[in-house]
Design an enzyme around this catalytic site. Structure first.
Site, PDB file in Angstrom:
ATOM      1  N   CYS A  53      46.259  34.930  48.684  1.00  0.00           N
ATOM      2  CA  CYS A  53      46.425  35.169  47.246  1.00  0.00           C
ATOM      3  C   CYS A  53      47.034  36.540  46.967  1.00  0.00           C
ATOM      4  O   CYS A  53      47.738  36.724  45.983  1.00  0.00           O
ATOM      5  CB  CYS A  53      45.094  35.013  46.515  1.00  0.00           C
ATOM      6  SG  CYS A  53      43.787  36.128  47.097  1.00  0.00           S
ATOM      7  N   GLY A 112      40.704  29.732  44.361  1.00  0.00           N
ATOM      8  CA  GLY A 112      41.724  28.713  44.547  1.00  0.00           C
ATOM      9  C   GLY A 112      42.899  28.945  43.624  1.00  0.00           C
ATOM     10  O   GLY A 112      43.110  30.056  43.115  1.00  0.00           O
ATOM     11  N   SER A 113      43.644  27.906  43.363  1.00  0.00           N
ATOM     12  CA  SER A 113      44.843  28.021  42.552  1.00  0.00           C
ATOM     13  C   SER A 113      44.511  28.275  41.091  1.00  0.00           C
ATOM     14  O   SER A 113      43.421  27.934  40.617  1.00  0.00           O
ATOM     15  CB  SER A 113      45.684  26.743  42.663  1.00  0.00           C
ATOM     16  OG  SER A 113      45.050  25.675  41.963  1.00  0.00           O
ATOM     17  N   GLU A 121      38.532  33.482  41.060  1.00  0.00           N
ATOM     18  CA  GLU A 121      39.494  34.306  41.789  1.00  0.00           C
ATOM     19  C   GLU A 121      40.657  33.391  42.118  1.00  0.00           C
ATOM     20  O   GLU A 121      40.541  32.493  42.949  1.00  0.00           O
ATOM     21  CB  GLU A 121      38.840  34.889  43.041  1.00  0.00           C
ATOM     22  CG  GLU A 121      39.558  36.113  43.570  1.00  0.00           C
ATOM     23  CD  GLU A 121      40.734  35.760  44.451  1.00  0.00           C
ATOM     24  OE1 GLU A 121      41.893  35.823  43.950  1.00  0.00           O
ATOM     25  OE2 GLU A 121      40.523  35.426  45.618  1.00  0.00           O
ATOM     26  N   LEU A 122      41.800  33.634  41.481  1.00  0.00           N
ATOM     27  CA  LEU A 122      42.868  32.636  41.453  1.00  0.00           C
ATOM     28  C   LEU A 122      44.128  33.146  42.148  1.00  0.00           C
ATOM     29  O   LEU A 122      44.048  33.924  43.075  1.00  0.00           O
ATOM     30  CB  LEU A 122      43.121  32.237  39.999  1.00  0.00           C
ATOM     31  CG  LEU A 122      41.854  31.841  39.209  1.00  0.00           C
ATOM     32  CD1 LEU A 122      42.183  31.525  37.766  1.00  0.00           C
ATOM     33  CD2 LEU A 122      41.127  30.689  39.884  1.00  0.00           C
ATOM     34  N   GLY A 123      45.279  32.682  41.698  1.00  0.00           N
ATOM     35  CA  GLY A 123      46.527  32.961  42.390  1.00  0.00           C
ATOM     36  C   GLY A 123      47.065  34.356  42.124  1.00  0.00           C
ATOM     37  O   GLY A 123      46.474  35.166  41.401  1.00  0.00           O
ATOM     38  N   GLU A 151      54.227  31.772  42.499  1.00  0.00           N
ATOM     39  CA  GLU A 151      53.471  32.032  43.719  1.00  0.00           C
ATOM     40  C   GLU A 151      53.928  31.043  44.787  1.00  0.00           C
ATOM     41  O   GLU A 151      53.739  29.840  44.659  1.00  0.00           O
ATOM     42  CB  GLU A 151      51.969  31.873  43.466  1.00  0.00           C
ATOM     43  CG  GLU A 151      51.130  32.180  44.693  1.00  0.00           C
ATOM     44  CD  GLU A 151      49.649  31.973  44.468  1.00  0.00           C
ATOM     45  OE1 GLU A 151      48.850  32.705  45.068  1.00  0.00           O
ATOM     46  OE2 GLU A 151      49.287  31.070  43.688  1.00  0.00           O
TER      47      GLU A 151
END
Length: 486
Positions: free
Chosen positions: A286, A230-231, A252-254, A380
């Site tokens: 992403c 997510g963010s 696991e992010l932006g 982003e």
């Protein structure tokens, strides 16, 4: 057989069968039309707590099952994703606003994730260690117990199954919290597949919900590992909470990934790659190409061709015909995208293409002549926006690409692949594609970013998945009880 008859799951959450949610239900909305496709149960903290208790009970027996039994369930799940691909594709298209090739990619990778997970269970589980005593000493991998998976709306099937499948395969139970906007393609589809595949009851719980549900999942003491996609803002909160609770978090992010275009490229191929990287699934990925760094000698022509391509890409309802871009997920996302574009133009950027919308359909947008700090370049966007920035030297390109808090994916386009690899060595990133754009994923490859993009490659491939969803346990054995001085 219809896999996902709405009568089966309307107002329900999936745990030991389909159960009425304690927190009520919500509409499943098609963003392209605003039509209600069904209703799905919304889980609350009480549902999470109950699911965790059931998951712990079921997990012990599942972990004790033979690896052949677990592999067989995963293989059947893979076949079911293939057999019901057309039905699941329709849900991905309608629920997420995806074009059909993107939906087909999701179901294909979902099947592959299950097949790879099935192969995972027969991998070696440890190693024999040297020891100074007369005994056997070994390190083995054991299941963590209950894994919490929190997945987003943009690639709901892939970003859930890539954790669900390997976590189940190595002997864990799973509680999956999909985004409530994509609870069918990111949750119900997975629940139904594993139900039909013969997964024993209690091992997989699908609990759609919002922030309160996610907080309950992260905070539950019976959930030992959190796999979150997510963010970056939400990921920081998850990581902080997991740190206090001494539980592992895979984040696991932006991203704001750069595509570097050197001056020796075939310009038509480079523009095509750049357009795909920025406009695929309306930029809601992403790994989306968020920054086009183009050599100054070709930047004007690159912008002109990219803008021309953007102007001619059809945008519309992906269920209604052949389009390149569908709708953004909701009005909030559209307004965020448009706000970043508008602020960048007001700061001095040139709008070469796009920058307009009808409803949730946002035109593919190209920005040039960007001033320093333009929001659509530095942040982003998560929309179909391609900011283009020139550079004069390889060193300048490396500096520009590195000038970001994110470090997820990097694309480098050049005829000299070794020059491209040397350039990649100068830029912190979790993923590098030489002579390709920034968006790619395979079940066999480790996936993850550095910096604000997450905690590294925690998904994909045998080694990363085993490390993600098991603990290392030291075991010694000797024939007799040792004698001690007291």
């Amino acid at each position: 057989m219809t896999l996902m008859d709405a009568k089966t799951w309307t107002g329900q959450v999936f745990g030991d069968g389909w159960n009425t949610s304690r927190a009520g239900d919500a509409a499943v909305v098609e963003p392209a039309t605003g039509a209600e496709l069904g209703r799905v149960g919304i889980a609350g903290p009480e549902d999470v707590a109950a699911a965790a208790v059931r998951a712990v009970r079921a997990q012990r027996e599942w972990a004790a099952a033979s690896f052949e039994e677990r592999a067989a369930v995963l293989r059947r799940a893979g076949r079911l994703f293939e057999e019901h691909a057309a039905e699941i594709d329709d849900w991905v298209v309608r629920e997420t606003g995806a074009v059909r090739p993107k939906a087909e990619l999701e179901t294909h990778i979902a099947a592959q994730e299950c097949y790879e997970a099935a192969a995972l269970v027969s991998q070696p589980l440890g190693e024999i260690l040297p020891t100074s005593k007369k005994r056997l000493s070994l390190a083995r991998r054991v299941p963590v117990g209950v894994v919490g998976v929190i997945a987003p709306f943009n690639f709901p099937l892939i970003l859930a199954i890539r954790s669900v499948a390997p976590a189940l395969a190595v002997g864990n139970a799973v509680i999956l919290k999909p985004d409530p906007r994509t609870a069918v393609s990111g949750g119900v589809a997975i629940a139904r597949v594993f139900e039909e595949a013969g997964l024993p009851p209690g091992l997989l719980h699908v609990l759609p919900g919002g922030a309160e549900t996610g907080q309950a999942l992260v905070g539950d003491p019976l959930v030992r590992v959190i796999s979150f996609t997510g963010s970056t803002a939400a990921g920081r909160a998850v990581g902080e909470a997991c740190g206090r609770l001494l539980k592992r978090a895979h984040l696991e992010l932006g991203g704001n990934s750069a595509l570097i275009v050197l001056d020796d490229v075939d310009l038509d191929l480079a523009v095509s790659a750049g357009a795909w990287g920025s406009f695929l699934h309306q930029g809601q990925i992403c790994m989306t190409t968020g920054r086009h760094l183009v050599h100054a000698s070709i930047v004007e022509e690159y912008v002109a061709r990219l803008a021309e391509k953007a102007d001619h890409l059809p945008v519309g309802d992906p269920m209604g015909g052949q389009v390149a871009l569908g709708p953004l997920i909701d009005a909030g996302q559209r307004d965020k995208v448009h706000g970043l574009v508008t602020a960048s133009v007001e700061a001095g950027a040139r709008l070469a293409a796009g920058g307009t919308y009808e409803g949730l359909f946002y035109r593919p947008t190209v920005l040039a002549d960007l001033p320093a700090g333009a929001p659509a370049y530095t942040q982003e966007v998560f929309g179909p926006v391609a900011p283009v920035m020139p550079f004069s030297t390889v060193e300048e390109a490396a500096a520009l690409a590195s000038d970001s808090e994110y470090g997820l994916s990097l694309g480098i386009l050049t005829r000299d692949v070794m020059k491209g690899l040397a350039l990649a060595d100068l830029i912190p990133t979790g993923i590098v594609h030489i002579n390709d754009q920034t968006v790619d994923d395979e079940a066999t490859a480790p996936f993850g970013g550095v910096g604000a993009s997450g905690t590294g490659s925690r998904f994909g491939g045998g080694r990363a998945n085993i490390e993600a969803f098991t603990e290392t346990q030291w075991v010694t054995m000797q024939g007799d009880i040792a004698r001690y001085p007291f």
